[in-house]
Design an enzyme around this catalytic site. Structure first.
Site, PDB file in Angstrom:
ATOM      1  N   ARG A 116      28.839  51.939  91.351  1.00 11.13           N
ATOM      2  CA  ARG A 116      28.880  51.765  92.811  1.00 11.13           C
ATOM      3  C   ARG A 116      30.131  52.462  93.345  1.00 11.13           C
ATOM      4  O   ARG A 116      31.242  52.135  92.936  1.00 11.13           O
ATOM      5  CB  ARG A 116      28.916  50.272  93.164  1.00 11.13           C
ATOM      6  CG  ARG A 116      29.130  50.018  94.633  1.00 11.13           C
ATOM      7  CD  ARG A 116      29.113  48.532  95.004  1.00 11.13           C
ATOM      8  NE  ARG A 116      29.393  48.418  96.415  1.00 11.13           N
ATOM      9  CZ  ARG A 116      30.427  47.749  96.932  1.00 11.13           C
ATOM     10  NH1 ARG A 116      31.262  47.077  96.162  1.00 11.13           N
ATOM     11  NH2 ARG A 116      30.618  47.727  98.231  1.00 11.13           N
ATOM     12  N   HIS A 160      33.359  51.740 103.342  1.00 12.63           N
ATOM     13  CA  HIS A 160      34.321  50.891 102.643  1.00 12.63           C
ATOM     14  C   HIS A 160      35.662  51.085 103.345  1.00 12.63           C
ATOM     15  O   HIS A 160      36.644  51.513 102.745  1.00 12.63           O
ATOM     16  CB  HIS A 160      34.381  51.229 101.155  1.00 12.63           C
ATOM     17  CG  HIS A 160      34.869  50.095 100.300  1.00 12.63           C
ATOM     18  ND1 HIS A 160      34.158  49.576  99.234  1.00 12.63           N
ATOM     19  CD2 HIS A 160      35.998  49.363 100.347  1.00 12.63           C
ATOM     20  CE1 HIS A 160      34.835  48.593  98.667  1.00 12.63           C
ATOM     21  NE2 HIS A 160      35.958  48.443  99.327  1.00 12.63           N
ATOM     22  N   GLU A 206      32.126  44.242 102.762  1.00 14.62           N
ATOM     23  CA  GLU A 206      33.003  43.125 103.155  1.00 14.62           C
ATOM     24  C   GLU A 206      33.311  43.140 104.640  1.00 14.62           C
ATOM     25  O   GLU A 206      34.445  43.409 105.068  1.00 14.62           O
ATOM     26  CB  GLU A 206      34.280  43.104 102.308  1.00 14.62           C
ATOM     27  CG  GLU A 206      34.024  42.751 100.861  1.00 14.62           C
ATOM     28  CD  GLU A 206      35.258  42.198 100.145  1.00 14.62           C
ATOM     29  OE1 GLU A 206      36.336  42.110 100.756  1.00 14.62           O
ATOM     30  OE2 GLU A 206      35.114  41.822  98.956  1.00 14.62           O
ATOM     31  N   ASN A 334      30.149  40.388  96.856  1.00 10.38           N
ATOM     32  CA  ASN A 334      31.418  40.546  96.140  1.00 10.38           C
ATOM     33  C   ASN A 334      31.958  39.142  95.918  1.00 10.38           C
ATOM     34  O   ASN A 334      32.164  38.405  96.887  1.00 10.38           O
ATOM     35  CB  ASN A 334      32.426  41.322  96.985  1.00 10.38           C
ATOM     36  CG  ASN A 334      31.981  42.751  97.286  1.00 10.38           C
ATOM     37  OD1 ASN A 334      30.954  43.208  96.802  1.00 10.38           O
ATOM     38  ND2 ASN A 334      32.763  43.453  98.080  1.00 10.38           N
ATOM     39  N   TYR A 336      34.944  36.947  94.000  1.00 14.55           N
ATOM     40  CA  TYR A 336      36.175  36.846  93.230  1.00 14.55           C
ATOM     41  C   TYR A 336      36.582  35.396  93.012  1.00 14.55           C
ATOM     42  O   TYR A 336      37.234  35.062  92.033  1.00 14.55           O
ATOM     43  CB  TYR A 336      37.320  37.569  93.954  1.00 14.55           C
ATOM     44  CG  TYR A 336      37.155  39.074  93.956  1.00 14.55           C
ATOM     45  CD1 TYR A 336      37.768  39.850  92.981  1.00 14.55           C
ATOM     46  CD2 TYR A 336      36.363  39.710  94.908  1.00 14.55           C
ATOM     47  CE1 TYR A 336      37.619  41.229  92.969  1.00 14.55           C
ATOM     48  CE2 TYR A 336      36.207  41.095  94.899  1.00 14.55           C
ATOM     49  CZ  TYR A 336      36.833  41.845  93.920  1.00 14.55           C
ATOM     50  OH  TYR A 336      36.673  43.201  93.895  1.00 14.55           O
ATOM     51  N   GLU A 395      30.864  43.305  93.390  1.00 10.67           N
ATOM     52  CA  GLU A 395      32.252  43.331  92.914  1.00 10.67           C
ATOM     53  C   GLU A 395      32.578  41.993  92.269  1.00 10.67           C
ATOM     54  O   GLU A 395      32.163  40.942  92.759  1.00 10.67           O
ATOM     55  CB  GLU A 395      33.262  43.545  94.058  1.00 10.67           C
ATOM     56  CG  GLU A 395      33.302  44.924  94.633  1.00 10.67           C
ATOM     57  CD  GLU A 395      34.362  45.080  95.726  1.00 10.67           C
ATOM     58  OE1 GLU A 395      35.402  44.387  95.655  1.00 10.67           O
ATOM     59  OE2 GLU A 395      34.128  45.894  96.632  1.00 10.67           O
TER      60      GLU A 395
HETATM   61  C1  NOJ Z   1      37.229  43.691  97.747  1.00  9.62           C
HETATM   62  C2  NOJ Z   1      37.284  45.069  98.318  1.00  9.62           C
HETATM   63  O1  NOJ Z   1      35.995  45.508  98.597  1.00  9.62           O
HETATM   64  C3  NOJ Z   1      38.011  46.050  97.423  1.00  9.62           C
HETATM   65  O2  NOJ Z   1      38.224  47.208  98.166  1.00  9.62           O
HETATM   66  C4  NOJ Z   1      39.285  45.433  96.906  1.00  9.62           C
HETATM   67  O3  NOJ Z   1      40.048  46.331  96.176  1.00  9.62           O
HETATM   68  C5  NOJ Z   1      38.935  44.222  96.068  1.00  9.62           C
HETATM   69  N1  NOJ Z   1      38.270  43.262  96.917  1.00  9.62           N
HETATM   70  C6  NOJ Z   1      40.125  43.540  95.410  1.00  9.62           C
HETATM   71  O4  NOJ Z   1      40.946  42.966  96.368  1.00  9.62           O
END
Ligand code: NOJ
Length: 489
Positions: A116, A160, A206, A334, A336, A395
């Site tokens: 991606r 992005h 995002e 995404n 995290y 992500e």
């Molecule tokens: C989400 C973002 O899409 C990406 O650009 C960023 O580097 C990562 N999070 C880590 O923070």
């Protein structure tokens, strides 16, 4: 034929007694040359599951003045002293623009089946709209060809965060309806040119981050702190840009072109896995994502969202909401961290979000709370709340305090711990029938981490920014074993 790790592969370090791979086994590319065989207890993913990494144009490409590229809001913002840690910028970044062949080679060495990346809007339309730059897509043409020649399926993101500066200057960027319109024209142009080879397009990446941090808190480009009503309107315009781009891609793309979005939804995790808390988490999923994902997946703002916004609610038409809710082929998320832990409210329909205790564990960054179950509940909620039946994890990853050891290798066991646990929860989701089709690890390389500059390293390949040398970290070897086994190892 992959060989099983034997004791010969390990050596006790003389001093501390910690286990280490022998240096000869792990020098540079040799770290990936070795293959690690999954054990009988490995937990498998469905056949055909796609494994890849993710990156973004401004974070890796560099070459900001090459071949007629226009300036983006990140070029401008990062050059304002004090905006980015150490006053870093993306002028060179990983120089991926020139080194992309080697970088595809890193993917091949991992055994990756997908990738991606994002397309830089100002490379293609230097002024954001009007006449396209004739050389604007050359780099992506070559990249896509290189990926396909290596059996790697390209997934392209159209936005992005590198908005053409000209649009910020002339119309106020996402504050204006002219920007969604221009975005759709750009999206259609790219789809017409690349959809003979690229089958999956993400509109914007995002929404929450670039709008809230860029136009609300002022810590990302363009660095504005808009009052609530104007911020609500900028959010709405980003959604409109998404919807218009979906329609433009469908109109211009070849048959079989698929389109979706990539959002960092706030994942709502039921604090306890019982029916009442799971139900509460579903209600929370809709309401706590009402400004973005819910609006796009339902084509409406929820009543509670509009009531809470009051006089600061966005102004919109029914036609716009229809466009925003344009049907999608897939949804990317995404993930995290867990966005919220949620519980049922005794006896009443609804939910309560539980504040994070101060002791909640996190990785290197405070915001990167460790909650592997987010990778289970995120996709499950998408499927159960909105019926999404093609889901990608667009992500997932972490930054670490990566320091090469004497042998040049980064032994990033914290990243491996993080990935293994998150992947374990993703595997649980797929084993229960949640239709997740692929996973993109963030990131292929250490790169420009926005306002954190180069301080936070998210890559599974270490980048020496002075020489542009890339070295696989131990996590690259871990990920290679995951891909080879199609299983959590
Ligand atoms: C989400 C973002 O899409 C990406 O650009 C960023 O580097 C990562 N999070 C880590 O923070």
């Amino acid at each position: 034929m992959p060989t099983r790790l034997t004791r010969r592969d390990f050596a006790m370090t003389a001093g501390g007694g910690a286990l280490a791979f022998s240096a000869s086994d792990l020098t540079g590319q040799a770290a990936l040359a070795a293959a690690d065989t999954p054990t009988a207890t490995s937990r498998s993913f469905p056949p055909g599951f796609l494994w890849g990494t993710a990156t973004a144009s401004y974070q890796i490409e560099g070459a900001v003045k090459v071949d007629g590229r226009g300036a983006s809001i990140w070029d401008t913002f990062s050059h304002i002293p004090g905006k980015v840690r150490d006053d870093a910028n993306g002028d060179v970044a990983d120089d991926h623009f020139h080194l992309y062949r080697g970088d595809v080679g890193l993917m091949t060495a991992l055994g990756a089946t997908s990738y991606r990346f994002s397309i830089s809007w100002p490379r293609v339309f230097p002024d954001g709209r009007g006449a396209p730059n004739p050389k604007g897509l050359d780099f992506y043409d070559a990249l896509v060809d290189e990926l396909l020649a290596n059996g790697i399926e390209p997934f392209a993101t159209l936005y992005h965060w590198d908005l053409p500066q000209a649009l910020e200057d002339t119309v106020g960027g996402w504050q204006s309806k002219a920007t969604p319109q221009a975005f759709a024209e750009y999206a259609g142009y790219v789809a017409a040119r690349l959809s003979d080879r690229v089958k999956h397009f993400f509109t914007l990446n995002e929404f929450w981050t670039f709008i809230e941090l860029g136009y609300g808190y002022g810590v990302h480009a363009p660095g504005l702190k808009l009052p609530p009503g104007e911020l609500a309107q900028a959010r709405h315009h980003a959604l409109l840009g998404h919807g218009l781009a979906v329609q433009a891609i469908r109109a211009a793309g070849r048959p079989g072109t698929k389109v979706g979005l990539a959002e960092n939804i706030g994942v709502c995790v039921p604090a306890i896995e019982t029916p009442e808390h799971i139900e509460a988490a579903k209600i929370a999923t809709r309401e706590l994502n009402a400004g973005y994902a819910t609006a796009m997946l339902e084509g409406r703002y929820t009543d509670a969202f509009l009531a809470a916004a009051g006089a600061d609610a966005p102004k919109f038409t029914a036609r716009e909401m229809q466009i925003i809710g344009s049907p999608l082929d897939f949804v990317g998320i995404n993930i995290y961290n867990p966005g919220h832990y949620v519980r049922a409210t005794d006896g009443e329909p609804g939910f309560a979000a539980i504040p994070f205790p101060a002791s909640f564990p996190h990785m290197q960054s405070d915001w990167l709370r460790i909650g592997p179950e987010a990778l289970y509940w995120g996709p499950r909620m998408l499927h159960e709340v909105w019926g999404v039946d093609e889901i990608y994890i667009t992500e997932n990853g972490t930054s670490s305090a990566d320091v090469p050891a004497d042998d040049g290798i980064v032994y990033d066991t914290d990243r491996i711990m993080y990935l293994r646990n998150y992947l374990g929860q993703l595997q649980r989701a797929t084993a229960e029938g949640v239709p997740v089709k692929g996973y993109f690890l963030w990131s292929l390389l250490d790169n420009f981490e926005w306002a954190d500059g180069y301080h936070n390293r998210f890559g599974i390949h270490y980048v020496d920014y002075a020489t542009q040398a890339r070295t696989p970290k131990l996590s690259a070897r871990f990920y290679k074993a995951v891909i080879a086994g199609n299983a959590v190892v």
